[in-house]
Design an enzyme around this catalytic site. Structure first.
Site, PDB file in Angstrom:
ATOM      1  N   GLU A 108     -70.856  46.566  15.476  1.00  0.00           N
ATOM      2  CA  GLU A 108     -69.630  45.790  15.276  1.00  0.00           C
ATOM      3  C   GLU A 108     -69.520  45.216  13.875  1.00  0.00           C
ATOM      4  O   GLU A 108     -68.432  45.142  13.329  1.00  0.00           O
ATOM      5  CB  GLU A 108     -69.547  44.654  16.303  1.00  0.00           C
ATOM      6  CG  GLU A 108     -69.409  45.128  17.734  1.00  0.00           C
ATOM      7  CD  GLU A 108     -68.086  45.810  18.024  1.00  0.00           C
ATOM      8  OE1 GLU A 108     -67.097  45.596  17.286  1.00  0.00           O
ATOM      9  OE2 GLU A 108     -68.029  46.581  19.002  1.00  0.00           O
ATOM     10  N   CYS A 141     -58.580  45.706  13.637  1.00  0.00           N
ATOM     11  CA  CYS A 141     -59.446  46.851  13.901  1.00  0.00           C
ATOM     12  C   CYS A 141     -58.611  48.132  13.798  1.00  0.00           C
ATOM     13  O   CYS A 141     -57.383  48.071  13.690  1.00  0.00           O
ATOM     14  CB  CYS A 141     -60.098  46.714  15.278  1.00  0.00           C
ATOM     15  SG  CYS A 141     -58.965  47.005  16.656  1.00  0.00           S
TER      16      CYS A 141
END
Length: 147
Positions: A15, A24
Site C-alpha cells: 500500500e 488511487c
C-alpha cells in the site's frame, strides 16, 4: 487466524504510507496505508492530512475488519502465508468483492493452486484499464500464498 508480522508488513509495503489524501488508480480518495475511510467511517476527502500515529491507528483498526472477512468467508484450513495473501487481496479489493469472488469459491472448493492463481490474476483492473501496480501486486500475493 490473524495476520502475522510478515502479513502486516506485506500489506503495508504493498500500500505504501501516504499522510496526505490522494486519488488511487480507481479514482477514490485514499490515505494512510490504502484506507478509503476514516475511523469514524466517513470517506477520505481531498486535502485531508493525518499524522503517522493516526495512520497506524487507522491501519490497526481497519485491518481487523479484513482479517474477520477472510476468517468468516474461508471455509478451509489455510497456511499462515495463504491467509496473509488473502487478507492482502481483500484489503485491496474490498470485503464485499472478496466475499463474492470466484477466487474465494476456488479456495473453498480446494481447487488446484494454478486455478486459484488464475483468479488472483483477474483482479488487475481499475475500471477497464489494466494497472501494472495491480498486476505486480497479484504476482506477489500469489508468491506469498504458495510459500
Amino acid at each position: 487466524m490473524k495476520l502475522d508480522k510478515n502479513g502486516l508488513e506485506f500489506i503495508q509495503n504493498e500500500e505504501g504510507l501516504r499522510l496526505k489524501a490522494y486519488k488511487c488508480p480507481a479514482g477514490v480518495w485514499t490515505i494512510g496505508w490504502g484506507n478509503t475511510y476514516n475511523l469514524n467511517n466517513t470517506p477520505v476527502k481531498e486535502g485531508q492530512v493525518i499524522t503517522k500515529d493516526e495512520a497506524v491507528s487507522l491501519f490497526e483498526n481497519k485491518i481487523k475488519l479484513y482479517e474477520s472477512a477472510v476468517n468468516k468467508n474461508v471455509k478451509v484450513t489455510l497456511t499462515q502465508n495463504a491467509f496473509n495473501a488473502l487478507v492482502s487481496f481483500c484489503y485491496n479489493v474490498g470485503m464485499f468483492a472478496f466475499a463474492s469472488s470466484t477466487l474465494l469459491k476456488k479456495v473453498n472448493s480446494k481447487a488446484s493452486l494454478p486455478e486459484i492463481f488464475i483468479e488472483f490474476k483477474k483482479w488487475v483492473h481499475a475500471g477497464k484499464v489494466i494497472i501494472d501496480v495491480l498486476v505486480n501486486r497479484r504476482k506477489r500475493e500469489i508468491e506469498l500464498y504458495k510459500s
